[in-house]
Design an enzyme around this catalytic site. Structure first.
Site, mmCIF file in Angstrom:
data_model
loop_
_atom_site.group_PDB
_atom_site.id
_atom_site.type_symbol
_atom_site.label_atom_id
_atom_site.label_comp_id
_atom_site.label_asym_id
_atom_site.label_seq_id
_atom_site.Cartn_x
_atom_site.Cartn_y
_atom_site.Cartn_z
ATOM 1 N N GLU A 176 -15.322 -74.800 38.171
ATOM 2 C CA GLU A 176 -15.731 -73.521 37.600
ATOM 3 C C GLU A 176 -16.736 -72.875 38.542
ATOM 4 O O GLU A 176 -17.626 -73.566 39.070
ATOM 5 C CB GLU A 176 -16.400 -73.780 36.251
ATOM 6 C CG GLU A 176 -15.766 -72.963 35.153
ATOM 7 C CD GLU A 176 -16.613 -72.990 33.916
ATOM 8 O OE1 GLU A 176 -17.167 -71.945 33.566
ATOM 9 O OE2 GLU A 176 -16.725 -74.090 33.339
ATOM 10 N N ASP A 232 -15.689 -67.522 49.095
ATOM 11 C CA ASP A 232 -15.835 -66.729 47.884
ATOM 12 C C ASP A 232 -16.086 -65.303 48.347
ATOM 13 O O ASP A 232 -16.842 -65.093 49.302
ATOM 14 C CB ASP A 232 -16.996 -67.240 47.025
ATOM 15 C CG ASP A 232 -16.863 -66.745 45.589
ATOM 16 O OD1 ASP A 232 -15.749 -66.781 45.044
ATOM 17 O OD2 ASP A 232 -17.866 -66.300 45.017
ATOM 18 N N PHE A 273 -4.575 -55.884 49.466
ATOM 19 C CA PHE A 273 -4.557 -56.432 48.107
ATOM 20 C C PHE A 273 -5.861 -56.045 47.411
ATOM 21 O O PHE A 273 -6.736 -55.411 48.023
ATOM 22 C CB PHE A 273 -4.408 -57.964 48.156
ATOM 23 C CG PHE A 273 -5.609 -58.674 48.714
ATOM 24 C CD1 PHE A 273 -5.833 -58.722 50.075
ATOM 25 C CD2 PHE A 273 -6.545 -59.274 47.873
ATOM 26 C CE1 PHE A 273 -6.967 -59.359 50.598
ATOM 27 C CE2 PHE A 273 -7.671 -59.910 48.384
ATOM 28 C CZ PHE A 273 -7.878 -59.948 49.752
ATOM 29 N N SER A 302 -8.831 -74.382 48.293
ATOM 30 C CA SER A 302 -8.174 -73.239 47.670
ATOM 31 C C SER A 302 -6.763 -73.651 47.292
ATOM 32 O O SER A 302 -6.167 -74.504 47.956
ATOM 33 C CB SER A 302 -8.123 -72.076 48.663
ATOM 34 O OG SER A 302 -7.248 -71.082 48.198
ATOM 35 N N ARG A 331 -14.120 -60.916 55.994
ATOM 36 C CA ARG A 331 -13.615 -62.268 56.276
ATOM 37 C C ARG A 331 -13.677 -62.531 57.781
ATOM 38 O O ARG A 331 -14.077 -63.607 58.211
ATOM 39 C CB ARG A 331 -12.178 -62.369 55.758
ATOM 40 C CG ARG A 331 -11.820 -63.713 55.186
ATOM 41 C CD ARG A 331 -10.599 -63.658 54.272
ATOM 42 N NE ARG A 331 -10.964 -63.230 52.935
ATOM 43 C CZ ARG A 331 -10.652 -62.051 52.413
ATOM 44 N NH1 ARG A 331 -9.925 -61.188 53.087
ATOM 45 N NH2 ARG A 331 -11.048 -61.740 51.203
HETATM 46 P P1 IMP Z 1 -11.789 -64.863 45.646
HETATM 47 O O1 IMP Z 1 -12.820 -64.991 46.711
HETATM 48 O O2 IMP Z 1 -10.454 -65.399 46.070
HETATM 49 O O3 IMP Z 1 -12.286 -65.356 44.321
HETATM 50 O O4 IMP Z 1 -11.491 -63.317 45.471
HETATM 51 C C1 IMP Z 1 -12.362 -62.459 44.859
HETATM 52 C C2 IMP Z 1 -11.775 -61.103 44.603
HETATM 53 O O5 IMP Z 1 -12.442 -60.176 45.453
HETATM 54 C C3 IMP Z 1 -10.318 -60.912 44.913
HETATM 55 O O6 IMP Z 1 -9.505 -61.193 43.823
HETATM 56 C C4 IMP Z 1 -10.258 -59.422 45.214
HETATM 57 O O7 IMP Z 1 -10.226 -58.720 44.033
HETATM 58 C C5 IMP Z 1 -11.595 -59.128 45.828
HETATM 59 N N1 IMP Z 1 -11.483 -59.115 47.289
HETATM 60 C C6 IMP Z 1 -11.964 -60.041 48.145
HETATM 61 N N2 IMP Z 1 -11.646 -59.715 49.401
HETATM 62 C C7 IMP Z 1 -10.935 -58.568 49.331
HETATM 63 C C8 IMP Z 1 -10.322 -57.734 50.319
HETATM 64 O O8 IMP Z 1 -10.318 -58.001 51.536
HETATM 65 N N3 IMP Z 1 -9.689 -56.643 49.859
HETATM 66 C C9 IMP Z 1 -9.629 -56.310 48.555
HETATM 67 N N4 IMP Z 1 -10.172 -57.054 47.586
HETATM 68 C C10 IMP Z 1 -10.838 -58.171 47.978
#
Ligand code: IMP
Length: 209
Positions: free
Chosen positions: A55, A84, A168, A23, A197
């Protein structure tokens, strides 16, 4: 994990030492360092190693986590961890799902993304349910191509208007089951103890250490 003959295979253990976190997000690296530090893991970020961000072409959260972890392990010669995650809304057939980040657009405006979720749900009519869940997939890969994956989840409902300024992404419009406040209104420690998570990391820690 089971092999081609349906036999259960032992989960590979993660030895203390360096672990690449696939990441470029400093917040994520920090959080993972705190979670895995007690097990003797020294996290290194993909950005520090100048690794490219692949990607995300997978069709599941696990597939995307696996492809990111496998590429980082292959290029670094070290074990690598990737995640993810996203929000799945039942009434939208699981959307925004894998596209959760992309629904916020170039400007990463989650006000826009939340409005899009709500508008699409409302368009389904007054009878439609509001069930939703967050998913977090974690993949741990080794340079020889071995990979272990874990999926965590938290169930709840979407609420409107969005509430709270903690967290967030979609947090202000997600209320976990059994609670009357949204993730956006919840103290971070409380959210982190019950989130998708937390669930995924608990499964990983129980399996690989
Ligand atoms: P990535 O796994 O970093 O690609 O994140 C995917 C997207 O899922 C993030 O940008 C958030 O929009 C959403 N997301 C993932 N986990 C959370 C969370 O704990 N709270 C709110 N949004 C989440």
């Amino acid at each position: 994990m089971s092999d081609d003959f349906g036999q259960e295979q032992a989960i590979r253990k993660l030895k203390p030492g360096k672990l690449v976190i696939a990441s470029h997000n400093p917040g994520k690296i920090h959080e993972i360092a705190a979670l895995l530090g007690p097990y003797g893991i020294e996290p290194i970020s993909a950005a520090d190693l100048d690794l490219p961000e692949p990607e995300e072409t997978g069709t599941t959260f696990i597939a995307n986590a696996e492809l990111k972890a496998m590429q980082a392990a292959d290029l670094s010669g070290l074990p690598a961890l990737a995640d993810d995650s996203g929000l799945s809304v039942e009434a939208l057939g699981g959307d925004p799902g894998l596209f959760s980040a992309r629904w916020a657009g170039e400007s990463k405006d989650f006000g826009v993304a939340m409005q899009r979720v709500w508008t699409n749900v409302e368009a389904k009519g007054p009878e439609v349910g509001h069930d939703a869940h967050f998913v977090c997939a974690l993949a741990l890969a080794w340079p020889d191509g071995h990979v272990e994956a874990f999926e965590g989840r938290v169930d709840g409902v979407i609420v409107w208007p969005p509430r709270g300024d903690q967290g967030f992404g979609y947090d202000p419009m997600f209320q976990p089951n059994g609670h009357d406040i949204s993730f956006g209104e919840m103290a971070p420690d409380k959210k982190h103890a019950m989130s998708h998570r937390a669930d995924a990391f608990a499964k990983l820690v129980a399996a690989v250490f």
